[in-house]
Design a protein around this motif. Structure first.
Motif, short mmCIF file in Angstrom:
data_model
loop_
_atom_site.label_atom_id
_atom_site.label_comp_id
_atom_site.label_asym_id
_atom_site.label_seq_id
_atom_site.Cartn_x
_atom_site.Cartn_y
_atom_site.Cartn_z
N VAL A 106 0.84 -1.20 0.00
CA VAL A 106 0.00 0.00 0.00
C VAL A 106 0.87 1.25 0.00
CG1 VAL A 106 -1.62 1.37 1.37
CG2 VAL A 106 -2.01 -1.08 1.05
N GLY A 107 1.89 1.26 0.85
CA GLY A 107 2.75 2.42 0.93
C GLY A 107 3.50 2.69 -0.36
N PRO B 196 3.13 7.01 -5.18
CA PRO B 196 2.74 7.75 -6.39
C PRO B 196 1.82 8.93 -6.12
CG PRO B 196 1.70 5.58 -6.33
CD PRO B 196 2.73 5.59 -5.26
N ILE B 197 0.94 8.81 -5.11
CA ILE B 197 0.08 9.95 -4.77
C ILE B 197 0.95 11.14 -4.37
CG2 ILE B 197 -1.54 10.84 -3.05
CD1 ILE B 197 -2.93 8.15 -3.09
N ALA B 198 1.92 10.89 -3.48
CA ALA B 198 2.76 11.98 -2.99
C ALA B 198 3.63 12.56 -4.09
CB ALA B 198 3.64 11.47 -1.84
N ALA C 137 -5.62 6.56 -13.60
CA ALA C 137 -5.58 5.19 -14.11
C ALA C 137 -4.80 4.27 -13.17
CB ALA C 137 -4.94 5.18 -15.50
N TRP C 138 -3.63 4.75 -12.69
CA TRP C 138 -2.83 3.91 -11.79
C TRP C 138 -3.55 3.68 -10.46
CZ3 TRP C 138 0.81 0.53 -12.16
CH2 TRP C 138 1.49 0.11 -11.03
N MET C 139 -4.18 4.72 -9.92
CA MET C 139 -4.91 4.55 -8.66
C MET C 139 -6.06 3.56 -8.83
SD MET C 139 -3.02 6.27 -6.89
CE MET C 139 -1.67 7.23 -7.53
N ALA C 140 -6.71 3.58 -10.00
CA ALA C 140 -7.80 2.63 -10.24
C ALA C 140 -7.28 1.19 -10.24
CB ALA C 140 -8.47 2.95 -11.57
#
Length: 214
Positions: A49-50, A56-58, A135-138
């Motif tokens: 998860v990290g 990538p979010i950060a 797209a990546w988060m999905a």
């Protein structure tokens, strides 16, 4: 190229938090492999998860045209090194064989590499970064949902690291079957293709100063 000290600190804070939330800071009454294996399995999922969601979010929220693919690669190496600082000692408290640990190692590091390639592609396609990010988060969230609801995907290696991790981290003592190497190797194939795409499509980014400690 300076080491991203902020990422190093955040990585080890995340590792400590994962360890405390799953294995705990005190020994159980009966410290056996049967007690530790499910906790280690959960901790590996939190590691993923990290690296595959929070990182990538950060980075995609922070980098504004100053983060080159080389900086992303350094990020990726930093995360992999931090991950290995805790991974292999876990072999001593689980049922898993050395071959199973190697498969777990390949799987998660492969997805870390694929995540890094996706970040680099998103930075190269700066004007379409939101599309790449979404797209990546999905993809990652789909893997989390599959894991949470207990669905067995027909091709778990395509659904992110979580469904595949279930296949590579048995909880029973009689789990002596060889690991599914195709599941562990698939993200490396994906990452290799994605990084090749980064090298082919990367455009020259502005050489503006960026905070070295992040």
């Amino acid at each position: 190229m300076p080491l991203p000290r902020g990422l190093v600190i955040c990585s080890f804070i995340w590792i400590i938090a994962c360890f405390a939330a799953t294995i705990g800071l005190s020994s159980p009454i009966q410290p056996t492999s049967g007690v530790y294996t499910p906790s280690v399995r959960a901790m590996l999922a939190l590691f993923a998860v990290g690296a595959c969601l929070l990182w990538p979010i950060a980075r995609l929220a922070y980098a504004r045209g100053v983060w080159t693919p080389a900086r992303v690669a350094l990020d990726m190496i930093t995360i992999v090194v931090a991950f290995h600082a805790i991974l292999w000692p876990l072999h001593l408290v689980t049922y898993w064989t050395a071959a199973q640990m190697m498969a777990i190692d390949l799987l998660l590091c492969g997805w870390f590499a694929a995540t890094g390639a996706w970040i680099a592609l998103a930075i190269c396609a700066d004007t379409r970064r939101m599309v790449w990010s979404t797209a990546w988060m999905a993809i990652v969230v789909a893997g989390v949902v599959l894991d949470a609801v207990g669905l067995q995907a027909p091709f778990p290696e395509l659904a992110g690291p979580y469904a595949a991790l279930l296949r590579l981290t048995p909880e029973r003592t009689d789990s002596t079957v060889l690991p599914a190497w195709s599941v562990a190797i698939w993200p490396w194939i994906l990452a290799s293709g994605a990084w090749a795409g980064v090298l082919l499509t990367a455009k020259r980014l502005p050489r503006t100063p960026s905070p070295a400690n992040l």
